[in-house]
Design a protein around this motif. Structure first.
Motif, PDB file in Angstrom:
ATOM      1  N   PRO A 129       0.822  -1.216   0.000  1.00 54.48           N
ATOM      2  CA  PRO A 129       0.000   0.000   0.000  1.00 54.48           C
ATOM      3  C   PRO A 129       0.860   1.273   0.000  1.00 54.48           C
ATOM      4  O   PRO A 129       1.860   1.359   0.722  1.00 54.48           O
ATOM      5  CB  PRO A 129      -0.824  -0.113   1.295  1.00 54.48           C
ATOM      6  CG  PRO A 129      -0.878  -1.586   1.563  1.00 54.48           C
ATOM      7  CD  PRO A 129       0.441  -2.126   1.119  1.00 54.48           C
ATOM      8  N   GLY A 130       0.475   2.216  -0.837  1.00 55.54           N
ATOM      9  CA  GLY A 130       1.184   3.479  -0.918  1.00 55.54           C
ATOM     10  C   GLY A 130       2.387   3.470  -1.831  1.00 55.54           C
ATOM     11  O   GLY A 130       3.015   4.505  -2.058  1.00 55.54           O
ATOM     12  N   VAL A 131       2.756   2.301  -2.370  1.00 52.46           N
ATOM     13  CA  VAL A 131       3.931   2.176  -3.256  1.00 52.46           C
ATOM     14  C   VAL A 131       3.444   1.963  -4.683  1.00 52.46           C
ATOM     15  O   VAL A 131       2.651   1.039  -4.941  1.00 52.46           O
ATOM     16  CB  VAL A 131       4.856   1.019  -2.827  1.00 52.46           C
ATOM     17  CG1 VAL A 131       6.034   0.900  -3.800  1.00 52.46           C
ATOM     18  CG2 VAL A 131       5.339   1.233  -1.411  1.00 52.46           C
ATOM     19  N   GLY A 132       3.912   2.808  -5.617  1.00 51.65           N
ATOM     20  CA  GLY A 132       3.490   2.713  -7.015  1.00 51.65           C
ATOM     21  C   GLY A 132       4.309   1.696  -7.799  1.00 51.65           C
ATOM     22  O   GLY A 132       4.933   0.785  -7.225  1.00 51.65           O
ATOM     23  N   VAL A 133       4.290   1.884  -9.101  1.00 59.11           N
ATOM     24  CA  VAL A 133       4.975   0.929  -9.996  1.00 59.11           C
ATOM     25  C   VAL A 133       6.480   1.054  -9.835  1.00 59.11           C
ATOM     26  O   VAL A 133       7.031   2.171  -9.876  1.00 59.11           O
ATOM     27  CB  VAL A 133       4.577   1.190 -11.468  1.00 59.11           C
ATOM     28  CG1 VAL A 133       5.321   0.229 -12.388  1.00 59.11           C
ATOM     29  CG2 VAL A 133       3.077   1.044 -11.638  1.00 59.11           C
ATOM     30  N   ASP A 134       7.144  -0.097  -9.647  1.00 58.31           N
ATOM     31  CA  ASP A 134       8.609  -0.132  -9.556  1.00 58.31           C
ATOM     32  C   ASP A 134       9.174  -0.264 -10.970  1.00 58.31           C
ATOM     33  O   ASP A 134       9.382  -1.370 -11.485  1.00 58.31           O
ATOM     34  CB  ASP A 134       9.047  -1.303  -8.668  1.00 58.31           C
ATOM     35  CG  ASP A 134      10.551  -1.300  -8.421  1.00 58.31           C
ATOM     36  OD1 ASP A 134      11.261  -0.460  -9.019  1.00 58.31           O
ATOM     37  OD2 ASP A 134      11.009  -2.149  -7.648  1.00 58.31           O
ATOM     38  N   PHE A 135       9.388   0.899 -11.596  1.00 64.63           N
ATOM     39  CA  PHE A 135       9.850   0.876 -12.987  1.00 64.63           C
ATOM     40  C   PHE A 135      11.257   0.288 -13.129  1.00 64.63           C
ATOM     41  O   PHE A 135      11.612  -0.232 -14.185  1.00 64.63           O
ATOM     42  CB  PHE A 135       9.805   2.287 -13.579  1.00 64.63           C
ATOM     43  CG  PHE A 135       8.415   2.764 -13.847  1.00 64.63           C
ATOM     44  CD1 PHE A 135       7.700   2.306 -14.948  1.00 64.63           C
ATOM     45  CD2 PHE A 135       7.788   3.654 -12.970  1.00 64.63           C
ATOM     46  CE1 PHE A 135       6.412   2.745 -15.187  1.00 64.63           C
ATOM     47  CE2 PHE A 135       6.496   4.086 -13.215  1.00 64.63           C
ATOM     48  CZ  PHE A 135       5.795   3.639 -14.332  1.00 64.63           C
ATOM     49  N   SER A 136      12.049   0.379 -12.104  1.00 64.85           N
ATOM     50  CA  SER A 136      13.378  -0.219 -12.149  1.00 64.85           C
ATOM     51  C   SER A 136      13.279  -1.742 -12.271  1.00 64.85           C
ATOM     52  O   SER A 136      13.977  -2.374 -13.069  1.00 64.85           O
ATOM     53  CB  SER A 136      14.168   0.149 -10.890  1.00 64.85           C
ATOM     54  OG  SER A 136      15.422  -0.490 -10.884  1.00 64.85           O
ATOM     55  N   ALA A 137      12.392  -2.338 -11.487  1.00 66.56           N
ATOM     56  CA  ALA A 137      12.192  -3.788 -11.554  1.00 66.56           C
ATOM     57  C   ALA A 137      11.583  -4.191 -12.894  1.00 66.56           C
ATOM     58  O   ALA A 137      11.962  -5.209 -13.494  1.00 66.56           O
ATOM     59  CB  ALA A 137      11.302  -4.248 -10.398  1.00 66.56           C
ATOM     60  N   VAL A 138      10.618  -3.368 -13.370  1.00 67.13           N
ATOM     61  CA  VAL A 138      10.012  -3.657 -14.676  1.00 67.13           C
ATOM     62  C   VAL A 138      11.065  -3.601 -15.785  1.00 67.13           C
ATOM     63  O   VAL A 138      11.106  -4.454 -16.683  1.00 67.13           O
ATOM     64  CB  VAL A 138       8.866  -2.669 -14.967  1.00 67.13           C
ATOM     65  CG1 VAL A 138       8.356  -2.861 -16.402  1.00 67.13           C
ATOM     66  CG2 VAL A 138       7.727  -2.864 -13.976  1.00 67.13           C
TER      67      VAL A 138
END
Length: 661
Positions: A129-138
């Motif tokens: 909750p409260g954490v958006g998309v982890d673009f680094s992991a993507v």
């Protein structure tokens, strides 16, 4: 030996003279009896075609390993991409809830609001909750997928390179085997096969096999491996959805088998019709002058139109029926896709699967049905190729001529060309005896002339000497050695032969003369040309001896072609000379000069001269008069005229003045 003599097929009782070759029936008639024969089954022929790749088994194993690697890497892509979808989806949901709540608290709040289905979905997710998309992991996931696909492409490229080598090598070996087989077949095989039909097998059918292997082997191998790899990934994600996907396989196989069964016979008919049309075109083009002289263009065009229409019908049926496979497979695949999408959506809704897993599974569904559809679409090409392979295998399986002898011929210094027939019997058809218990001796230096009506067996005698056919009884010796115990090449090296039909290949005049003895020197070639009066007309040509003769010899006259074939026999310096109406195409003056030149050539050699014009054999040492395969008279010209028998009747029919009424 300068030329091969034509032969006569067994099973044709009325054709006793071997100069009457069975072809396709003359201009305007195609090859008969080929269409409608029962084809071999698809499976054994396909297996036999695959077995021909055994010499390249190491490269084939390499192709298999590379294909497995490429397919596995490609199959892993959607599964990893599904994880990227989950990361994005989880980030979107996590961003919608306050960071002060835990995952369990968020799920309890959603369930308390009465939305149990959304609660089940969130339960299956790994969101914060409260954490958006982890673009680094993507990005990391996408780079891994990119690397997998790049590696798969490299492996696929190397696999295609090796497979191309295997396929082309296999086809090259097949062409080589066909060439070897053609040289091992007896003359009677060619007498019973239309030339255009045989050429179609050697050229069109082998080219079709090459195209089929090239286009299907790589795709077929990759498709089958893809089905296995994708099926494994599908069971890994969801056994239930995988079983649903598998339902389409037996349905597809049953449908494909039913269509293939109907289309295979049509492909066999298509290629047999192609061979038949080829035979008609080849003989019509070869005899186009006769077609025009006798005004048979309309009949030729009619036969061509009929055969062309029959080929169109066979090709249309074959392609149409086999073409049904792909749309049927696509329809079954689409139905399967719809069922999986519905069931997969329900599984996501109840939290049994994540959205990324369902997305990956749907991709696998497409990857699963696509190779099945591709295999189905290749069936028409594969059937066509196997049909061509059957026709080539029929040629390779044809009975070869009798095993070669091993006895060496007489030493060079003892070769004089003495030919002895000892109680020889022979027939083309067991029910129609031709030569029975024939004995004769042709001594060195003798000119033996053979005369008689058409069909008497004149050319049969020399064909037996050449071992174009084997005797049924008795034996024939050359300088005391049984010719059946000698290698054919060794026997024919001692014989020079000139036929009534001059055969020349596309090349220079010099090369055509040297064909009789490839190691002949320039001086020997020129000596033979001068002796046979080739030199007389060569200098009138723009390039002299370097003049290139057309494929059919159309740029020189028939008499000039005949002179070149005689020069070819001269340069071979044979122990035995066979002349089958060798001067029939030259003018009277040249014929007289050739008679003088051949008299010198025949010194200390036996010569067999087959003649219809009795004026050319008056000076022969021995004249054999044949009727119905038997020698009815023999002697010299004077003796036979005094006997007032068959020879005298033939002589009077040619030279006696007509009686006026």
């Amino acid at each position: 030996m300068s030329e091969n003599s034509p032969g006569n097929p067994k099973g044709t009782p009325k054709l006793k003279e071997t100069e009457r070759v069975v072809t396709t029936g003359g201009p305007g008639h195609g090859a008969g009896g080929m269409v409608g024969q029962k084809a071999m089954s698809f499976g054994p022929s396909a297996k036999r075609l695959v077995r021909r790749m055994r010499p390249y088994r190491l490269k084939t194993i390499g192709v298999l390993i590379l294909a497995v690697g490429s397919v596995v890497l490609t199959a892993l892509g959607p599964r990893i991409l599904g994880h990227a979808t989950d990361l994005i989806f989880e980030g979107l949901f996590g961003n919608q809830f306050p960071a002060t709540s835990s995952k369990d608290q968020v799920i309890e709040q959603v369930r308390a609001s009465g939305d149990d289905r959304l609660a089940d979905m969130l339960q299956a997710m790994d969101f914060v909750p409260g954490v958006g998309v982890d673009f680094s992991a993507v990005s990391s996931v996408l780079l891994v997928v990119l690397g997998l696909y790049a590696a798969a492409s490299v492996l696929s490229f190397v696999q295609g390179f090796l497979l191309n080598d295997v396929v082309q090598g296999t086809v090259r070996d097949m062409r080589s085997d066909v060439e070897t087989k053609v040289n091992e077949l007896p003359l009677e095989y060619f007498d019973t096969q239309p030339r255009g039909e045989l050429l179609s097998r050697v050229t069109n059918d082998i080219d079709n096999i090459s195209q089929t292997l090239q286009q299907t082997m790589s795709q077929l191998l990759t498709s089958l491996l893809t089905v296995i790899a994708v099926l494994g990934m599908m069971f890994w994600i969801s056994p239930l959805l995988a079983l649903i996907a598998l339902v389409s396989v037996p349905i597809s196989m049953f449908t494909t088998a039913a269509i293939m069964k109907r289309s295979q016979t049509q492909f066999i008919a298509q290629w047999r019709r192609t061979g038949k049309l080829n035979a008609h075109i080849e003989e019509t083009f070869s005899g186009h002058s006769l077609v025009k002289v006798f005004g048979r263009q309309a009949e030729v065009e009619r036969v061509f139109a009929e055969e062309n229409d029959k080929l169109y019908d066979a090709s249309f049926r074959a392609q149409f029926i086999s073409g049904l496979i792909m749309p049927v497979m696509m329809f079954i695949g689409n139905l399967n896709y719809v069922v999986i999408a519905v069931v997969g959506g329900l599984r996501v809704a109840n939290g049994s699967l994540s959205l990324g897993e369902v997305q990956a599974f749907i991709q696998y569904t497409r990857q699963f049905t696509q190779p099945l559809t591709a295999v189905a679409s290749m069936m028409n090409l594969l059937q066509s190729g196997v049909a061509s392979a059957e026709r080539v295998f029929e040629l390779l399986d044809a009975d070869e001529q009798r095993v070669e002898g091993t006895q060496s011929p007489a030493p060079v210094e003892e070769r004089h060309g003495e030919v002895v027939f000892e109680d020889v019997s022979f027939s083309y058809d067991a029910d129609q005896p031709l030569i029975e218990h024939l004995s004769l001796v042709a001594r060195p230096g003798q000119t033996v002339a053979i005369v008689g009506p058409t069909g008497a067996g004149k050319t049969t005698l020399v064909n037996l000497v050449m071992r174009f056919y084997e005797v049924d009884g008795g034996r024939i010796t050359l300088d005391g050695v049984d010719i059946s115990a000698m290698p054919r090449a060794a026997l024919r090296d001692q014989i020079g032969m000139v036929l009534q039909d001059a055969w020349l290949f596309e090349g220079t005049i010099r090369d055509n003369i040297a064909y009789g003895r490839p190691d002949a020197t320039e001086e020997e070639i020129l000596e033979a040309a001068r002796a046979t009066f080739v030199d007389r007309f060569v200098h009138s040509l723009p390039d002299g001896y370097d003049t290139v003769i057309d494929e059919d010899g159309g740029n020189i006259s028939a008499g000039e072609r005949q002179l070149i074939t005689i020069a070819r026999a001269f340069v071979s310096n044979p122990a035995l000379l066979i002349l089958d109406e060798a001067t029939s195409s030259v003018d009277t003056r040249t014929e007289l000069l050739l008679q003088q030149a051949m008299s010198a050539l025949r010194s200390d050699r036996t010569s067999f001269v087959i003649a219809h014009r009795l004026s050319t054999i008056r000076d022969a040492d021995l004249i054999l008069v044949m009727e119905d395969g038997a020698i009815v008279e023999q002697g010299n010209h004077g003796e036979l005229l005094e006997a007032d028998g068959a020879y005298a009747r033939l002589y009077r029919s040619q030279f006696a003045a007509p009686v006026e009424a």
